[in-house]
Design a protein around this motif. Structure first.
Motif, short mmCIF file in Angstrom:
data_model
loop_
_atom_site.label_atom_id
_atom_site.label_comp_id
_atom_site.label_asym_id
_atom_site.label_seq_id
_atom_site.Cartn_x
_atom_site.Cartn_y
_atom_site.Cartn_z
N GLN A 1 -9.13 -11.37 -10.27
CA GLN A 1 -9.89 -10.79 -8.92
C GLN A 1 -8.22 -9.63 -8.65
N VAL A 2 -8.67 -8.84 -9.78
CA VAL A 2 -6.99 -7.44 -9.11
C VAL A 2 -7.98 -6.31 -9.65
N GLU A 3 -8.28 -4.92 -8.84
CA GLU A 3 -8.35 -4.13 -10.06
C GLU A 3 -7.34 -3.24 -9.28
N ALA A 4 -7.43 -2.05 -9.35
CA ALA A 4 -6.20 -0.74 -9.28
C ALA A 4 -7.27 0.14 -8.54
N ILE A 5 -6.23 0.70 -7.05
CA ILE A 5 -6.62 1.35 -6.94
C ILE A 5 -5.59 2.57 -6.52
N GLU A 6 -6.37 4.08 -6.99
CA GLU A 6 -5.29 5.60 -7.28
C GLU A 6 -5.01 5.74 -5.79
N ILE A 7 -4.07 5.64 -4.76
CA ILE A 7 -3.02 5.73 -3.53
C ILE A 7 -2.61 6.49 -3.54
N ASP A 8 -2.29 7.92 -3.55
CA ASP A 8 -0.59 8.48 -3.48
C ASP A 8 -0.67 8.53 -1.86
N VAL A 9 0.73 7.37 -1.61
CA VAL A 9 1.09 7.79 0.03
C VAL A 9 1.39 9.42 0.32
N ASP A 10 1.99 10.44 -0.38
CA ASP A 10 2.35 11.27 0.65
C ASP A 10 1.29 12.29 0.34
N SER A 11 -0.09 11.84 -0.27
CA SER A 11 -1.20 12.93 0.07
C SER A 11 -2.37 12.18 0.96
N ILE A 12 -2.73 12.77 1.98
CA ILE A 12 -3.89 12.97 2.84
C ILE A 12 -4.76 13.07 2.15
N GLU A 13 -5.11 13.48 1.31
CA GLU A 13 -6.18 13.74 0.12
C GLU A 13 -6.98 12.08 -0.77
N SER A 14 -5.72 11.98 -0.16
CA SER A 14 -5.50 10.94 -1.69
C SER A 14 -5.96 9.80 -0.97
N ILE A 15 -5.47 9.18 0.34
CA ILE A 15 -5.42 8.19 0.80
C ILE A 15 -6.75 7.54 1.29
N GLN A 16 -7.63 9.43 1.97
CA GLN A 16 -8.98 8.74 2.04
C GLN A 16 -9.99 9.02 1.50
N ALA A 17 -9.41 9.44 0.20
CA ALA A 17 -10.44 9.24 -1.41
C ALA A 17 -10.13 7.39 -1.76
N ALA A 18 -8.89 7.36 -1.51
CA ALA A 18 -8.46 5.64 -1.93
C ALA A 18 -9.83 4.66 -0.27
N ARG A 19 -9.71 5.29 1.04
CA ARG A 19 -10.17 4.40 1.88
C ARG A 19 -11.37 4.38 1.35
N GLY A 20 -11.59 5.38 1.02
CA GLY A 20 -13.64 5.43 0.72
C GLY A 20 -14.16 4.86 -0.61
N ILE A 21 -12.97 4.83 -1.39
CA ILE A 21 -13.50 3.71 -2.16
C ILE A 21 -13.27 2.30 -1.99
N LEU A 22 -12.22 2.02 -1.52
CA LEU A 22 -11.91 0.52 -1.10
C LEU A 22 -13.07 -0.02 0.11
N PHE B 1 11.68 10.89 4.05
CA PHE B 1 10.31 10.34 5.06
C PHE B 1 8.95 10.28 4.79
N GLU B 2 8.74 11.39 4.15
CA GLU B 2 6.78 11.55 3.36
C GLU B 2 6.18 10.36 3.35
N THR B 3 7.92 9.63 2.40
CA THR B 3 6.71 8.66 1.67
C THR B 3 6.91 7.66 2.56
N ASN B 4 8.56 7.44 2.86
CA ASN B 4 9.23 6.12 3.44
C ASN B 4 8.57 5.98 4.79
N PHE B 5 8.17 7.11 5.21
CA PHE B 5 7.83 6.84 6.76
C PHE B 5 6.27 7.21 7.38
N PHE B 6 5.77 8.53 6.89
CA PHE B 6 4.69 8.97 7.25
C PHE B 6 3.17 8.62 6.07
N GLY B 7 4.49 8.21 4.91
CA GLY B 7 3.20 7.56 3.84
C GLY B 7 2.33 6.16 5.09
N VAL B 8 3.49 5.90 5.19
CA VAL B 8 2.89 4.13 6.35
C VAL B 8 2.12 4.48 7.23
#
Length: 245
Positions: A52-73, A109-116
């Motif tokens: 019960q596990v699968e990979a999701i591509e998500i780069d927390v430094d990238s809004i585009e990657s986050i939005q793509a991951a949200r769409g996939i999930l 900050f991009e990863t540890n704060f804004f990414g979150v």
């Protein structure tokens, strides 16, 4: 079956958190900036008998990657029970208040704060559909401003400025997020996994990855009577488990 998304989960504490939540019967979406590395991690878990596990591509430094991951999930599930904001960076060293380039601060900050913030905002709608949503922000004991001002603290001399500031900011965001969601079923907490031997610190920490992950898992599985808006740290506060901010 409860679902969880863990960022930065292809190795170390994030990977072990995935393993332990799989052991507890969760369906794990293993977030990884590099999809190939994420799929390799999934392959390892499946070889251990976890399906019960699968990979999701998500780069927390990238809004585009986050939005793509949200769409996939969002195409796979209607609700998300747990979000573990685990992805983080230390930045280059040494880090001092006067000599560290501001670009290092921006990177950390991009990863540890804004990414979150970006990930949380992107997935909050799926979390709202869960009857017992949980958000776990993986912080550091070095994010405690109170302890940084105490010369008796065992880590008093450890002051990597950009990293400390980013985790203190993350802690502040956790407090406000928990307050904003106080009248809901959400539990929002910051968890210090402890000074753990990982690639992050060149394996200098005395703690073990399984113990560190167990602290994150405990917060992810809080029951309805559990606390929200707390800074959990067995390392900083072994008696109470609650660190001063």
């Amino acid at each position: 079956m409860k679902t969880v998304l863990i960022t930065g989960a292809n190795k170390s504490i994030g990977f072990e958190t995935a393993r332990q939540l799989l052991q507890q019967g969760y369906y794990v979406y293993l977030g990884s900036r590099d999809l190939n590395k994420g799929q390799e991690a999934v392959g390892q878990l499946r070889a251990e008998g976890f399906d019960q596990v699968e990979a999701i591509e998500i780069d927390v430094d990238s809004i585009e990657s986050i939005q793509a991951a949200r769409g996939i999930l969002g195409g796979k599930i209607n609700s998300l029970d747990v979000l573990v904001n685990n992805a983080g960076v230390a930045g280059s060293f040494p880090q001092t208040a006067l000599e560290t380039d501001v670009d290092v601060f921006r990177q950390v900050f991009e990863t540890n704060f804004f990414g979150v913030i970006s990930v949380t905002q992107a997935f909050i709608d799926l979390l709202r559909q869960s009857p017992e949503p949980r958000i776990v922000n993986v912080t550091s004991g070095l994010g405690s401003l109170t302890l940084h001002n105490d010369p008796a603290w065992k880590y008093y001399e450890a002051k990597p400025t950009a990293y400390v500031a980013s985790k203190a900011a993350l802690n502040a965001y956790t407090i406000v997020l928990a307050h904003n969601l106080r009248d809901t079923a959400f539990k929002v907490n910051a968890v210090d996994p402890g000074y753990t031997a990982t690639d992050f610190n060149h394996h200098s920490g005395p703690g073990t990855v399984p113990d560190a992950a167990a602290r994150v898992v405990k917060a992810a599985m809080l029951g309805s009577e559990g606390p929200t808006g707390q800074f959990f740290s067995d390392d900083n506060a072994p008696e109470t488990g609650i660190s001063p901010w």
